[in-house]
Design a protein around this motif. Sequence first.
Motif, PDB file in Angstrom:
ATOM      1  N   LEU A  31       0.826  -1.208   0.000  1.00 40.35           N
ATOM      2  CA  LEU A  31       0.000   0.000   0.000  1.00 40.35           C
ATOM      3  C   LEU A  31       0.858   1.254   0.000  1.00 40.35           C
ATOM      4  O   LEU A  31       0.504   2.260  -0.638  1.00 40.35           O
ATOM      5  CB  LEU A  31      -0.941  -0.017   1.199  1.00 40.35           C
ATOM      6  CG  LEU A  31      -2.039  -1.086   1.178  1.00 40.35           C
ATOM      7  CD1 LEU A  31      -2.935  -0.949   2.412  1.00 40.35           C
ATOM      8  CD2 LEU A  31      -2.880  -0.992  -0.088  1.00 40.35           C
ATOM      9  N   ASP A  32       2.006   1.206   0.691  1.00 42.68           N
ATOM     10  CA  ASP A  32       2.903   2.367   0.697  1.00 42.68           C
ATOM     11  C   ASP A  32       3.424   2.644  -0.707  1.00 42.68           C
ATOM     12  O   ASP A  32       3.454   3.799  -1.164  1.00 42.68           O
ATOM     13  CB  ASP A  32       4.074   2.130   1.657  1.00 42.68           C
ATOM     14  CG  ASP A  32       3.651   2.206   3.122  1.00 42.68           C
ATOM     15  OD1 ASP A  32       2.573   2.774   3.400  1.00 42.68           O
ATOM     16  OD2 ASP A  32       4.392   1.682   3.970  1.00 42.68           O
ATOM     17  N   ASP A  33       3.841   1.574  -1.393  1.00 45.16           N
ATOM     18  CA  ASP A  33       4.356   1.743  -2.756  1.00 45.16           C
ATOM     19  C   ASP A  33       3.256   2.212  -3.703  1.00 45.16           C
ATOM     20  O   ASP A  33       3.500   3.021  -4.602  1.00 45.16           O
ATOM     21  CB  ASP A  33       4.941   0.428  -3.266  1.00 45.16           C
ATOM     22  CG  ASP A  33       6.250   0.063  -2.572  1.00 45.16           C
ATOM     23  OD1 ASP A  33       6.884   0.966  -2.003  1.00 45.16           O
ATOM     24  OD2 ASP A  33       6.620  -1.135  -2.606  1.00 45.16           O
ATOM     25  N   ILE A  34       2.050   1.686  -3.489  1.00 45.61           N
ATOM     26  CA  ILE A  34       0.929   2.095  -4.334  1.00 45.61           C
ATOM     27  C   ILE A  34       0.653   3.582  -4.156  1.00 45.61           C
ATOM     28  O   ILE A  34       0.420   4.315  -5.131  1.00 45.61           O
ATOM     29  CB  ILE A  34      -0.325   1.274  -4.007  1.00 45.61           C
ATOM     30  CG1 ILE A  34      -0.117  -0.188  -4.434  1.00 45.61           C
ATOM     31  CG2 ILE A  34      -1.552   1.854  -4.722  1.00 45.61           C
ATOM     32  CD1 ILE A  34      -1.236  -1.108  -3.994  1.00 45.61           C
ATOM     33  N   GLY A  35       0.681   4.071  -2.907  1.00 47.57           N
ATOM     34  CA  GLY A  35       0.444   5.478  -2.652  1.00 47.57           C
ATOM     35  C   GLY A  35       1.469   6.352  -3.350  1.00 47.57           C
ATOM     36  O   GLY A  35       1.119   7.372  -3.957  1.00 47.57           O
ATOM     37  N   GLU A  36       2.744   5.940  -3.275  1.00 47.96           N
ATOM     38  CA  GLU A  36       3.792   6.711  -3.942  1.00 47.96           C
ATOM     39  C   GLU A  36       3.598   6.692  -5.450  1.00 47.96           C
ATOM     40  O   GLU A  36       3.813   7.699  -6.132  1.00 47.96           O
ATOM     41  CB  GLU A  36       5.165   6.136  -3.584  1.00 47.96           C
ATOM     42  CG  GLU A  36       5.546   6.312  -2.110  1.00 47.96           C
ATOM     43  CD  GLU A  36       6.898   5.707  -1.807  1.00 47.96           C
ATOM     44  OE1 GLU A  36       7.570   5.249  -2.762  1.00 47.96           O
ATOM     45  OE2 GLU A  36       7.289   5.684  -0.626  1.00 47.96           O
ATOM     46  N   LEU A  37       3.186   5.550  -5.974  1.00 49.72           N
ATOM     47  CA  LEU A  37       2.983   5.420  -7.407  1.00 49.72           C
ATOM     48  C   LEU A  37       1.832   6.295  -7.886  1.00 49.72           C
ATOM     49  O   LEU A  37       1.930   6.982  -8.905  1.00 49.72           O
ATOM     50  CB  LEU A  37       2.717   3.955  -7.754  1.00 49.72           C
ATOM     51  CG  LEU A  37       2.467   3.605  -9.215  1.00 49.72           C
ATOM     52  CD1 LEU A  37       3.670   3.994 -10.068  1.00 49.72           C
ATOM     53  CD2 LEU A  37       2.176   2.124  -9.371  1.00 49.72           C
TER      54      LEU A  37
END
Length: 267
Positions: free
Chosen positions: A69-75
């Motif tokens: 979810l953290d990576d998705i938010g950054e993406l």
Amino acid sequence: MDDAAGAGGLTVGAAASHVGVTVRTLHHWDAIGLVRPSGRSAGGYRLYSAGDVARIHRVLIYRELGLSLDDIGELLDAPTADMTVPLRQQRAQLVDRISRLRAMVDAVDRMIEAANSGILLSPEEQVAIFGQRWEPSSVAGARDRWGDTAQWTQFAERAAGMTPEDWQQVADNITTLENDLAAAKRAGVRPGSAEANALAERHRASIGVYFDCTLSMHVCLGRSSAADPGFLAYYDAIEPGLVSWLRDIIDANARDRGIDPDSATWS
């Protein structure tokens, strides 16, 4: 109600139903700032616009790809020029995972085929490797006789990973062993001697290529070979009386190693 209809978008309940997630999931994504409803109804209900729902779908796609979810938010919040970088990295990982899964499927297929056929070689390849006296049908006979045993399963697992070159090496080693056995018998090597015991152990190791062969199993195989007309004919063609002498050195070797041949069982 939290899922009441709203004029300016979808409520939490309606949005959750629309995209196929739980209300609790949307509440969590709202709390961590991943997907926040951009509007409110006159009654104060949170409303998801078409853009918010599209963002939810993107989250679901990226999550399916394995991103956190953290990576998705950054993406999702990255500039358009940068968003392909993590996607390309994820694509490379997926391609690698697909390749590994395909290799696993191939390995399973080979194990299934090996369990059914015994040796993953054509009859012509078997004769070319094991010699003109080899009978490809003997493998099917062995499967019919031993197919429900742990030893056949172990053999199939090992055979699944063997190439024609591996089988050629096995065949060459067996030919060398048979010639050494015949030479020792002609030379009068006595069962129980150090030389005979070493040959018996080499013979047991040759069986160990296919499955783990204990001393007791080796004794049982020696006896069954001595009573089998096919084995008798095969070994007599190499050296008359060889199969009986082989049985004797197997028994003597087992006895020297603490196994009573007279009471040996398949264990």
